[in-house]
Design an enzyme around this catalytic site. Structure first.
Site, PDB file in Angstrom:
ATOM      1  CB  CYS A 157      -0.977  -0.008   1.178  1.00 26.01           C
ATOM      2  SG  CYS A 157      -0.204  -0.003   2.819  1.00 26.01           S
TER       3      CYS A 157
ATOM      4  CG  HIS B 161      -4.615  -0.044   3.770  1.00 26.97           C
ATOM      5  ND1 HIS B 161      -3.760  -0.885   3.081  1.00 26.97           N
ATOM      6  CD2 HIS B 161      -5.577   0.315   2.871  1.00 26.97           C
ATOM      7  CE1 HIS B 161      -4.197  -1.050   1.848  1.00 26.97           C
ATOM      8  NE2 HIS B 161      -5.282  -0.320   1.686  1.00 26.97           N
TER       9      HIS B 161
ATOM     10  CG  HIS C  49      -6.651   0.314  -1.730  1.00 24.91           C
ATOM     11  ND1 HIS C  49      -6.848  -0.466  -0.614  1.00 24.91           N
ATOM     12  CD2 HIS C  49      -7.682  -0.002  -2.562  1.00 24.91           C
ATOM     13  CE1 HIS C  49      -7.935  -1.212  -0.768  1.00 24.91           C
ATOM     14  NE2 HIS C  49      -8.459  -0.939  -1.934  1.00 24.91           N
TER      15      HIS C  49
END
Length: 424
Positions: free
Chosen positions: A329, A385, A397
Site C-alpha cells: 500500500c 493502510h 490502493h
C-alpha cells in the site's frame, strides 16, 4: 406378431439401457459448495487481518530503524564535538606552556619582579591582582575544556549503550516482521487453494446442471417419438380383424412400457454462484486510540499522481515492494509520487506523520482533493493502510495479497478511517 412384439421390446429396452448409461452422475464432493464458500470467506478475512498485522509490524520496524539511525547520527556528532574539545584543550595547554617557557627563558622571577617593579602599594596590588586573574583565567579555560570533554565522553558512552539497545530492538522487530510475513504467505496459499477448489467445484456443478438439462430434453424428445410410434403400431394392428384382442393386449403392453421407460428425471438443483468475500471487520485493539487534530485544508496534492496510480490497477500486492510490477500500500504511494517528482517515505505510518506534520490532515471526504492520501489505523500512531484519493468518493490502493491494486469506495464512517491529506 409375437416376433414383432419381442423385437420392439428389445429395441425399447436397449434404448433405455443406453439412455441410463448416459445420465450425468452427481460427483461426490468432500463438502457442499455453500460450506466451502464459507471457508473461503473466513480464509479471506484471516488473510486481511494478517496483512494489517504485517503492515503494523513493518511500520514498527521502520520506526526502530529510524531511531537507530538517529542515535548513530548523534554518536557521530558527539565524536566530532569531542575532537573539537580536544583541539581546544590542546591549544589552551600550549598557550599556558608557552608563557611559562618564555618566562623561564627570560629568567623572570615573576613574584619578585611584580613586587620590586611596583612604584607604590597601589601599583603592587594592581599587579598582583591581574597576575592572579591571568592565572585563574588560564586554569578556568583549561578546566572548562576538560569538563566539556569529560561530559561528551560520558554522553558517548550513554549513546553507545542506546545504540546497542536499539540494534537489539531492530533485530527483534525484524524477526517479528518476518514471522508475520511468513504467516501472511501461508495464509495466502491456503486462501488461494480454497478459492481455486471452490471455483473448480462450482464449474463442475454448472457443467453437471447443463448436462442434466440436455439429458432431460433428449428424454422428452425420445418420449414424444416413442409415443408417436406406439400410436402408429396400434392403428396398423387394429386393421387385422383376426388379432384384435391380441393386438389390443400388445398395444396396452407397449403403452405400459413406454410410460414406465420414458419417465423424465427430476431437474437438479441450480448450483450456487460464487460469492465475493465480504470485507471482514477490523479486529479490535486493546489500546485506546488517540485522535489526531483535523483541519479543513488538505493541502495541494498533485492531481497528476492519480493517473500514475490508476495505471497500476491490476498489478499484484507484494509486501515491501514499490513497483514497477508489484506494490504494497505505501509502496504504491511512494512510487506514484516519485513519478511526478516527489520523494515520499515508503511506510504508511511515516506517510501519515508527514501529512499530519504539514497540517494537511482532514476527516471529511468533501475536504479531500484528488491526489490526497487516505489512511486507516487503530490510532494516529498505529496506521496500517494507505491509499490515494481519486475523487468522486473513491480511492485507489494496493489492497492485499490475492487482490492487488484496485479502486474502492471510501467509507469515512469506518471506525478505523483516520482521514487524509496531501504529503506535499
Amino acid at each position: 406378431m409375437m416376433l414383432k412384439r419381442t423385437r420392439a421390446a428389445v429395441t425399447v429396452a436397449t434404448a433405455f439401457a443406453l439412455a441410463a448409461c448416459t445420465i450425468p452422475a452427481q460427483p461426490a464432493y468432500a463438502e457442499p459448495s455453500d460450506q466451502l464458500q464459507q471457508r473461503v470467506n473466513e480464509a479471506y478475512a484471516q488473510l486481511m487481518s494478517y496483512t494489517q498485522e504485517l503492515e503494523l509490524a513493518g511500520n514498527k520496524l521502520q520506526e526502530v530503524k529510524t531511531n537507530l539511525s538517529n542515535v548513530q547520527a548523534e554518536i557521530e556528532a558527539t565524536k566530532t564535538e569531542i575532537s573539537e574539545k580536544e583541539a581546544e584543550l590542546k591549544v589552551a595547554q600550549e598557550e599556558l606552556s608557552g608563557r611559562l617557557s618564555d618566562s623561564y627563558k627570560r629568567g623572570d622571577a615573576s613574584l619578585l619582579s611584580v613586587i620590586l617593579g611596583a612604584n607604590d602599594f597601589s601599583e603592587l596590588f594592581s599587579r598582583m591582582f591581574y597576575a592572579n586573574k591571568i592565572a585563574e583565567r588560564d586554569q578556568q579555560a583549561i578546566d572548562a575544556v576538560r569538563t566539556a570533554k569529560s561530559e561528551l565522553e560520558k554522553k558517548q558512552e550513554d549513546l553507545a549503550k542506546q545504540e546497542a539497545e536499539q540494534k537489539q530492538l531492530v533485530a527483534d522487530q525484524q524477526q517479528q516482521t518476518d514471522t508475520v510475513a511468513a504467516r501472511v504467505n501461508a495464509q495466502q496459499n491456503f486462501y488461494s487453494g480454497l478459492d481455486n477448489q471452490l471455483k473448480e467445484q462450482l464449474a463442475e456443478e454448472e457443467a453437471l446442471r447443463i448436462a442434466q438439462e440436455e439429458y432431460a430434453k433428449q428424454q422428452a424428445a425420445q418420449q414424444q417419438n416413442n409415443g408417436s410410434s406406439s400410436n402408429n403400431n396400434s392403428s396398423s394392428n387394429g386393421s387385422n380383424s383376426g388379432s384384435n384382442s391380441g393386438n389390443a393386449g400388445n398395444a396396452g403392453g407397449n403403452g405400459g412400457n413406454t410410460s414406465a421407460g420414458n419417465q423424465q428425471p427430476s431437474q437438479p438443483q441450480q448450483p450456487s454462484q460464487p460469492q465475493t468475500p465480504s470485507q471482514p471487520e477490523t479486529p479490535s485493539k486493546p489500546s485506546k486510540p488517540s485522535t489526531p487534530d483535523y483541519g479543513s485544508n488538505s493541502g495541494n496534492a498533485p492531481s497528476s499522481v492519480v493517473d500514475i496510480a490508476l495505471a497500476q490497477v491490476g498489478k499484484e500486492y507484494v509486501y515491501g515492494t514499490a513497483g514497477p510490477n508489484t506494490f504494497d500500500c505505501s509502496g504504491l504511494v511512494s512510487y506514484s509520487y516519485a513519478q511526478v517528482g516527489y520523494s515520499i517515505t515508503h511506510w504508511s505510518q511515516g506517510q501519515f506523520n508527514l501529512v499530519q506534520s504539514k497540517g494537511h490532515l482532514v476527516r471529511s471526504a468533501s475536504s479531500l482533493k484528488p491526489g490526497d492520501l487516505v489512511f486507516w489505523g487503530y490510532s494516529a500512531t498505529s496506521i496500517y493502510h494507505v491509499g490515494i484519493y481519486i475523487g468522486g468518493g473513491r480511492y485507489v490502493h494496493a489492497s492485499m495479497p490475492g487482490v492487488g491494486v484496485v479502486t474502492a469506495t471510501l467509507n469515512t464512517g469506518s471506525a478505523t478511517y483516520m482521514g487524509g491529506g496531501s504529503p506535499v
